[in-house]
Design an enzyme around this catalytic site. Structure first.
Site: not given
Ligand code: PSU
Ligand code: MN
Length: 290
Positions: A90, A9, A141, A123
């Site tokens: 992701v 990604e 995380k 998502q």
């Molecule tokens: N978790 C991490 N580092 C990241 C992400 C998640 O430790 O960079 C990124 C990934 O690309 C994941 C996105 O798909 O954050 C999720 O974002 P959101 O919560 O806005 O969907």
């Protein structure tokens, strides 16, 4: 095209790691894959063009520009129409890679259910339910609501596997007290995925690969940093897409870069495991693609 291909990604590059280190890491991950005999293709949207596999220059620009959007599946068409530079999360990476026939994807952490009052659910979870793929990560995380995230994944019929662990790994920590199904070999992972294909079951196999022991961050230490980061988040009134990037950069700051170093090590570890799985799948030549 080589048979042994895996996807990477780009949100972790553009919004997850500090500049200019992010560019080096993006390149390093591709090199690690090459050393292991497979080809890693980074997914992103370059000036409105959806791309699977970036040039060196595109990786540099994606890492250093400050106008890079963060897109999940929902925002892909917006980035295309606006001819924008966009990093794929992701969810968006999975969808695009899958459309290109790629079956494996390595990342650091997946999105999940945030602990905010609003319904902030990534998502990523919906896409994991939808797209059949092997996704290797170090777990959600702990800035997320871990129990809610695991419950939601289960509701969405995602197959969750702990690699050599029966307790959920949560990114910086090797294990939590949340139980997961344990597998001990790459061949077992491949077999479970192929069975999913054979039975025509949709959705992903999510492989949770604990961070290497030497780079684990203790619960107590992390809890302190997390508290500070979340207080700052509240104060800054950040919402939606920028929540995760904000928390990551605050954690890097308060931990003096320790979270960044651990983040890099777990990324390398996940690319490595994903390559082993790709190789395992490619050895089963007789199978037809899912
Ligand atoms: N978790 C991490 N580092 C990241 C992400 C998640 O430790 O960079 C990124 C990934 O690309 C994941 C996105 O798909 O954050 C999720 O974002 P959101 O919560 O806005 O969907
Ligand atoms: Mn969100």
């Amino acid at each position: 095209m080589s048979e042994k291909v895996l996807a990477l990604e780009s949100t972790v590059i553009a919004h997850g790691l500090p500049k200019p280190l992010n560019v080096q890491i993006a390149q390093l991950l591709e090199e690690i894959a090459k050393e292991k005999g497979c080809e890693a293709k980074t997914v992103a949207i370059i000036a409105g063009n959806v791309k699977v596999g970036l040039t060196k220059e595109e990786i540099v620009q994606l890492g250093l520009r400050d106008d890079v959007m963060k897109v999940g599946v929902a925002e892909i068409p917006i980035a295309v129409v606006k001819k924008a530079w966009a990093a794929t999360t992701v969810s968006a990476t999975m969808r695009i890679a899958s459309m290109h026939g790629i079956e494996i994807f390595a990342t650091g952490g997946i999105g999940g259910v945030h602990d905010t009052k609003e319904w902030d659910v990534s998502q990523d979870l919906i896409e994991l339910a939808r797209t059949r793929m092997i996704v290797v990560c170090a777990g959600p995380k702990s800035v997320l609501n871990l129990r809610a995230t695991v419950e939601m994944l289960e509701t969405l019929q995602v197959t969750i596997l702990g690699y050599k662990t029966d307790k959920l790994p949560a990114f910086f920590v090797r294990q939590t007290d949340i139980p997961v199904q344990r597998v001990d070999s790459v061949s077992e992972i491949a077999e479970i995925y192929l069975t999913k294909c054979r039975l025509n079951l949709s959705g992903s196999v999510l492989v949770l690969n604990p961070i290497p022991l030497d780079h684990e961050i203790s619960d107590r230490e992390f809890a302190e940093w997390e508290k500070v980061a979340k207080e700052e988040l509240k104060r800054a009134r950040i919402e939606g897409k920028m929540v995760t990037p904000f928390l990551l950069s605050k954690l890097a700051e308060v931990s003096n870069g320790k979270t960044v170093r651990s983040n890099i090590e777990l990324l390398k570890n996940n690319v490595s495991l994903a390559c082993e799985i790709v190789s395992e799948l490619s050895q089963r030549e007789s199978r037809s693609k899912c």
